[in-house]
Enzyme design. Structure first.
Site, PDB file in Angstrom:
ATOM      1  N   SER A   1      -0.727  -0.225   4.007  1.00 22.95           N
ATOM      2  CA  SER A   1      -2.038  -0.457   4.602  1.00 22.95           C
ATOM      3  C   SER A   1      -3.048   0.546   4.047  1.00 22.95           C
ATOM      4  O   SER A   1      -3.094   0.785   2.850  1.00 22.95           O
ATOM      5  CB  SER A   1      -1.919  -0.398   6.123  1.00 22.95           C
ATOM      6  OG  SER A   1      -3.067  -0.906   6.747  1.00 22.95           O
TER       7      SER A   1
ATOM      8  N   ASP B   1      -1.302  -7.218   5.153  1.00 21.76           N
ATOM      9  CA  ASP B   1      -0.964  -5.837   5.496  1.00 21.76           C
ATOM     10  C   ASP B   1       0.551  -5.589   5.527  1.00 21.76           C
ATOM     11  O   ASP B   1       1.287  -6.248   6.264  1.00 21.76           O
ATOM     12  CB  ASP B   1      -1.566  -5.517   6.869  1.00 21.76           C
ATOM     13  CG  ASP B   1      -1.634  -4.035   7.161  1.00 21.76           C
ATOM     14  OD1 ASP B   1      -0.646  -3.329   6.911  1.00 21.76           O
ATOM     15  OD2 ASP B   1      -2.675  -3.581   7.644  1.00 21.76           O
TER      16      ASP B   1
END
Length: 295
Positions: free
Chosen positions: A52, A210
């Protein structure tokens, strides 16, 4: 389940793999830590892994530096007062401002020269991505993985378990393998594409989002010897755990207290500088106390 083992000292020169966990704006704690360590003479290990926003912080360490990356983010946030915007979408529905600001921030420093710096660095950065379950499809994968992570967040688990039962897949893509700066920007944005804040992207013709959907501190398969030379920079504070500890052979370094920032806010009031300062101070104390050694 492996036991938590408190650690009194970590020697950074013994680390081969440095993992940057995800956590949205909490990753500015990592940036503060790295800013102080690098200025204190620390050398990055041969292998970096980022999930992320942690992937972007790791990339900044190889390029413009974590402090400059934070300052550019803070300047972008300073000019924004909204979480949602209506006038930039054709669908008739609002979209999260993060879907515009995050790529804009990445684009402000990931360019041809930056990619050359990544390629010429002595380190290799691998970016964690999540891919939807072939049975569930993208929409259901995102929804159910989000619910699974919400359930996991109610506990104090270091690594989530539930999302893996949904059939989602994880991959690790080398930033240094990107052919162009545009590919590198897309990879870093995809790594942080958490619905509904950021839309999924396509990487190598696969839907990617993500990496934290599967594991906010993901690492590829390692043998016990490799795990013992791995340090995970966390972003979430676990009150019942020491600042430095070993679990399942890997070393972990967590914030000394809750990082003082909203995870996904991107407005003027977002305290990215406070999160950065918290990491900087944690690193300063760790070096002064001898708990972390650069050499």
């Amino acid at each position: 389940m492996p036991a938590i083992e408190p650690i009194t000292t970590v020697r950074l020169s013994d680390i081969d793999t440095l993992v940057f966990a995800g956590g949205g704006n909490r990753c500015w704690w990592q940036a503060g830590v790295m800013d102080h360590l690098l200025k204190g003479g620390a050398v990055l290990p041969a292998q970096l892994v980022g999930t992320s926003a942690g992937a972007a912080v790791a990339a900044a360490c190889l390029t413009i530096g974590p402090r400059e990356a934070m300052q550019r983010c803070a300047r972008l946030f300073a000019g924004n007062r909204r979480l949602l915007e209506w006038n930039r979408t054709r669908s008739g529905f609002p979209r999260f401002v993060h879907d515009r600001l995050y790529p804009l921030w990445i684009g402000s420093w990931m360019h041809d020269h930056s990619l050359d710096m990544v390629r010429q660095a002595g380190q290799r950065l691998f970016v964690a991505l999540s891919h939807p379950s072939s049975a569930l499809g993208t929409g259901w994968s995102l929804l159910l993985a989000s619910l699974a992570n919400l359930v996991e967040s109610l506990g104090d688990r270091l690594h989530p378990i539930l999302p893996r039962y949904l059939g989602l897949r994880q991959s690790f893509v080398g930033l240094h393998d990107c052919a162009t700066a545009a590919e590198a920007r897309t990879l870093l944005v995809a790594a942080a594409s958490a619905a509904p804040m950021l839309r999924p992207r396509r990487i190598d013709d696969l839907v990617a989002f993500d990496g934290g959907y599967l594991d906010h501190a993901g690492v590829f398969e390692q043998d016990p010897a490799q795990r013992r030379r791995t340090l995970v920079l966390m972003t979430r504070h676990h009150p019942g755990l020491p600042p430095l500890f070993r679990w399942n052979d890997r070393l972990y370094w967590q914030p000394s207290a809750k990082v003082p920032v909203s995870v996904w806010d991107c407005r003027q009031r977002t305290t990215v500088r406070a999160a950065f300062a918290h990491g900087w101070e944690d690193a300063r104390r760790a070096l002064e106390d001898g708990r972390v050694l650069c050499g």
